[in-house]
Design a protein around this motif. Structure first.
Motif, mmCIF file in Angstrom:
data_model
loop_
_atom_site.group_PDB
_atom_site.id
_atom_site.type_symbol
_atom_site.label_atom_id
_atom_site.label_comp_id
_atom_site.label_asym_id
_atom_site.label_seq_id
_atom_site.Cartn_x
_atom_site.Cartn_y
_atom_site.Cartn_z
ATOM 1 N N ALA A 128 0.825 -1.205 0.000
ATOM 2 C CA ALA A 128 0.000 0.000 0.000
ATOM 3 C C ALA A 128 0.862 1.258 0.000
ATOM 4 C CB ALA A 128 -0.929 -0.016 1.218
ATOM 5 N N ALA A 129 1.960 1.204 0.798
ATOM 6 C CA ALA A 129 2.848 2.366 0.845
ATOM 7 C C ALA A 129 3.523 2.594 -0.502
ATOM 8 C CB ALA A 129 3.900 2.164 1.941
ATOM 9 N N GLU A 130 3.952 1.468 -1.141
ATOM 10 C CA GLU A 130 4.561 1.627 -2.461
ATOM 11 C C GLU A 130 3.569 2.198 -3.470
ATOM 12 O OE1 GLU A 130 5.990 -2.209 -3.424
ATOM 13 O OE2 GLU A 130 7.859 -2.018 -2.265
ATOM 14 N N GLY A 131 2.289 1.690 -3.387
ATOM 15 C CA GLY A 131 1.274 2.251 -4.279
ATOM 16 C C GLY A 131 1.040 3.723 -4.016
ATOM 17 N N LYS A 132 0.987 4.051 -2.692
ATOM 18 C CA LYS A 132 0.797 5.460 -2.348
ATOM 19 C C LYS A 132 1.984 6.285 -2.796
ATOM 20 C CE LYS A 132 -1.198 6.148 1.531
ATOM 21 N NZ LYS A 132 -1.462 6.221 2.985
ATOM 22 N N ALA A 133 3.199 5.711 -2.650
ATOM 23 C CA ALA A 133 4.386 6.437 -3.092
ATOM 24 C C ALA A 133 4.379 6.637 -4.606
ATOM 25 C CB ALA A 133 5.640 5.671 -2.672
ATOM 26 N N GLY A 134 3.955 5.582 -5.314
ATOM 27 C CA GLY A 134 3.858 5.727 -6.766
ATOM 28 C C GLY A 134 2.858 6.789 -7.165
ATOM 29 N N GLN A 135 1.695 6.773 -6.435
ATOM 30 C CA GLN A 135 0.684 7.794 -6.716
ATOM 31 C C GLN A 135 1.210 9.185 -6.399
ATOM 32 O OE1 GLN A 135 -2.235 7.251 -8.170
ATOM 33 N NE2 GLN A 135 -2.571 9.459 -8.216
ATOM 34 N N LEU A 136 1.928 9.285 -5.256
ATOM 35 C CA LEU A 136 2.506 10.583 -4.898
ATOM 36 C C LEU A 136 3.544 11.017 -5.930
ATOM 37 C CD1 LEU A 136 2.930 10.153 -1.039
ATOM 38 C CD2 LEU A 136 1.263 11.594 -2.222
ATOM 39 N N ALA A 137 4.339 10.047 -6.420
ATOM 40 C CA ALA A 137 5.331 10.394 -7.445
ATOM 41 C C ALA A 137 4.639 10.869 -8.721
ATOM 42 C CB ALA A 137 6.212 9.176 -7.749
ATOM 43 N N ALA A 138 3.545 10.143 -9.092
ATOM 44 C CA ALA A 138 2.801 10.577 -10.280
ATOM 45 C C ALA A 138 2.186 11.952 -10.063
ATOM 46 C CB ALA A 138 1.715 9.552 -10.615
ATOM 47 N N ASP A 139 1.626 12.147 -8.838
ATOM 48 C CA ASP A 139 1.060 13.470 -8.534
ATOM 49 C C ASP A 139 2.137 14.542 -8.578
ATOM 50 O OD1 ASP A 139 -1.345 12.225 -8.229
ATOM 51 O OD2 ASP A 139 -1.229 12.098 -6.042
ATOM 52 N N LEU A 140 3.345 14.188 -8.077
ATOM 53 C CA LEU A 140 4.442 15.158 -8.094
ATOM 54 C C LEU A 140 4.832 15.505 -9.528
ATOM 55 C CD1 LEU A 140 6.559 16.804 -6.582
ATOM 56 C CD2 LEU A 140 8.033 14.779 -6.556
ATOM 57 N N ILE A 141 4.904 14.466 -10.370
ATOM 58 C CA ILE A 141 5.239 14.726 -11.775
ATOM 59 C C ILE A 141 4.160 15.583 -12.427
ATOM 60 C CG2 ILE A 141 5.528 13.614 -14.022
ATOM 61 C CD1 ILE A 141 6.778 11.243 -12.537
ATOM 62 N N GLY A 142 2.879 15.240 -12.112
ATOM 63 C CA GLY A 142 1.792 16.048 -12.660
ATOM 64 C C GLY A 142 1.852 17.483 -12.172
ATOM 65 N N ALA A 143 2.185 17.640 -10.855
ATOM 66 C CA ALA A 143 2.289 18.995 -10.310
ATOM 67 C C ALA A 143 3.432 19.758 -10.972
ATOM 68 C CB ALA A 143 2.497 18.918 -8.795
ATOM 69 N N LYS A 144 4.551 19.058 -11.184
ATOM 70 C CA LYS A 144 5.674 19.721 -11.866
ATOM 71 C C LYS A 144 5.284 20.144 -13.270
ATOM 72 C CE LYS A 144 9.480 17.507 -9.358
ATOM 73 N NZ LYS A 144 10.644 16.586 -9.469
ATOM 74 N N GLU A 145 4.605 19.199 -13.993
ATOM 75 C CA GLU A 145 4.177 19.549 -15.348
ATOM 76 C C GLU A 145 3.187 20.706 -15.329
ATOM 77 O OE1 GLU A 145 2.630 15.993 -16.962
ATOM 78 O OE2 GLU A 145 4.613 15.052 -17.306
ATOM 79 N N GLU A 146 2.263 20.663 -14.359
ATOM 80 C CA GLU A 146 1.287 21.764 -14.256
ATOM 81 C C GLU A 146 1.986 23.074 -13.938
ATOM 82 O OE1 GLU A 146 -2.876 22.747 -11.869
ATOM 83 O OE2 GLU A 146 -1.753 20.903 -11.491
ATOM 84 N N ALA A 147 3.018 22.997 -13.055
ATOM 85 C CA ALA A 147 3.767 24.215 -12.738
ATOM 86 C C ALA A 147 4.489 24.739 -13.978
ATOM 87 C CB ALA A 147 4.769 23.917 -11.620
ATOM 88 N N VAL A 148 5.033 23.787 -14.779
ATOM 89 C CA VAL A 148 5.704 24.214 -16.019
ATOM 90 C C VAL A 148 4.707 24.873 -16.953
ATOM 91 C CG1 VAL A 148 6.874 23.371 -18.082
ATOM 92 C CG2 VAL A 148 7.547 22.514 -15.836
ATOM 93 N N HIS A 149 3.500 24.244 -17.069
ATOM 94 C CA HIS A 149 2.476 24.832 -17.937
ATOM 95 C C HIS A 149 2.055 26.211 -17.431
ATOM 96 C CE1 HIS A 149 2.436 21.295 -20.244
ATOM 97 N NE2 HIS A 149 1.660 20.541 -19.452
ATOM 98 N N GLU A 150 1.874 26.305 -16.094
ATOM 99 C CA GLU A 150 1.485 27.599 -15.544
ATOM 100 C C GLU A 150 2.586 28.629 -15.756
ATOM 101 O OE1 GLU A 150 0.478 26.973 -11.504
ATOM 102 O OE2 GLU A 150 -1.465 26.007 -11.946
#
Length: 303
Positions: A128-150
């Motif tokens: 579960a922690a690995e899944g959550k970490a993967g989700q957090l990593a994906a969210d982080l990548i999405g946030a970075k991409e969103e920050a780049v877009h912004e």
């Protein structure tokens, strides 16, 4: 939390009896290997019960005369009295040790089971922690991409703002350009009206030309039909001409043959004339000979 026993005394006793019947000694390891399951402590306790039963059975099977039995029993009682106390003490100690070992074994088995369950729970938590970490990593990548877009959007907004500022500064010139464009638009509108009028005239002319074209097509069709008929007549005449040519060629061949025959006849006639002339000359010569003998020499003979 204790575990339920996976083996029964009957199973242990049956295996021990089978090993004994085979001529081997039913040891703890042999019984465990034959069963293939159960803890060593439980099997040791049940095997000890089997051994006690075997000793009682062996004692019950002894049959001796009563006097000898009394003598033996008295002797055994004396010997047992002498040796029973330390043996019983040692047996009790061994039984206690075996019981302690069995209890310890069961406690260790319970501990292992609990540790396995805890390990499973930890593995689930880890997954579960690995899944959550993967989700957090994906969210982080999405946030970075969103920050780049912004960031890009903000940069584009600043660029548009600078352009708007330049356009505001150039507003007077743009107004003059707008006035010029409006004037040109008015001219273009007038030109468009004139073009529409010309288009209407051209449309009428087009309709007239289309009508003429239809008439021309009809005339062309009539002409084509006449041409087709003329071609058919020409083909018929060509066929007749071909037949006439064949007839003429045949007649020419016949004429050439007749001319050859005539030429041959002429040659034959000429030859015959020549032969006739020779014959006439010979006949004339033969007819003039007697006359020349009596006639005067001054006269010319007849031809």
């Amino acid at each position: 939390m204790g575990r339920e026993a996976t083996i029964t005394p009957e199973q242990v006793h049956a295996v021990a009896d089978a090993i004994k019947a085979e001529g081997s000694k039913p040891t703890l390891r042999a019984v465990r290997e034959r069963l293939g399951q159960g803890s060593m402590g439980t099997i040791a306790k049940l095997l000890q019960q089997w051994k006690v039963g075997q000793e009682r059975q062996a004692a019950a099977e002894l049959v001796l005369p009563p006097a000898l039995q009394r003598a033996v029993l008295d002797f055994m009682a004396a010997e047992l009295s002498a040796t029973r106390a330390p043996l019983e003490a040692e047996l009790a100690e061994q039984q206690q040790t075996a019981a302690d070992l069995a209890a310890e074994n069961e406690r260790q088995a319970d501990t292992i089971t609990e540790q396995g369950e805890a390990l499973d729970a930890l593995a689930a938590e880890k997954a579960a922690a690995e899944g959550k970490a993967g989700q957090l990593a994906a969210d982080l990548i999405g946030a970075k991409e969103e920050a780049v877009h912004e960031r890009q959007a903000a940069e584009a907004a600043r660029t548009e703002l600078a352009k708007a500022t330049l356009r505001l500064e150039a507003m007077p010139r743009l107004e003059a350009d707008l006035a010029a464009i409006r004037a040109e638009l008015a001219k273009e509108r007038q030109g468009r009206i004139e073009a529409e009028q010309q288009a209407a005239v051209l449309t009428a002319q087009k309709a007239d030309l289309e009508g003429r074209l239809v008439d021309a097509k009809k005339e062309a069709e009539r002409t084509a039909a006449q041409l087709q008929r003329a071609q058919e007549r020409a083909e018929q005449q060509a066929e007749a001409l071909a037949d006439a040519r064949v007839t003429i060629q045949t007649a020419q061949a016949r004429a050439e043959d007749l001319a050859g025959q005539v030429e041959q006849a002429r040659k034959d006639a000429k030859a015959a004339g020549e032969e006739a002339a020779i014959l006439r000359g010979q006949i004339a010569a033969q007819g003039e000979r007697p006359a020349s003998a009596t006639a005067p020499k001054s006269k010319t003979p007849k031809a």
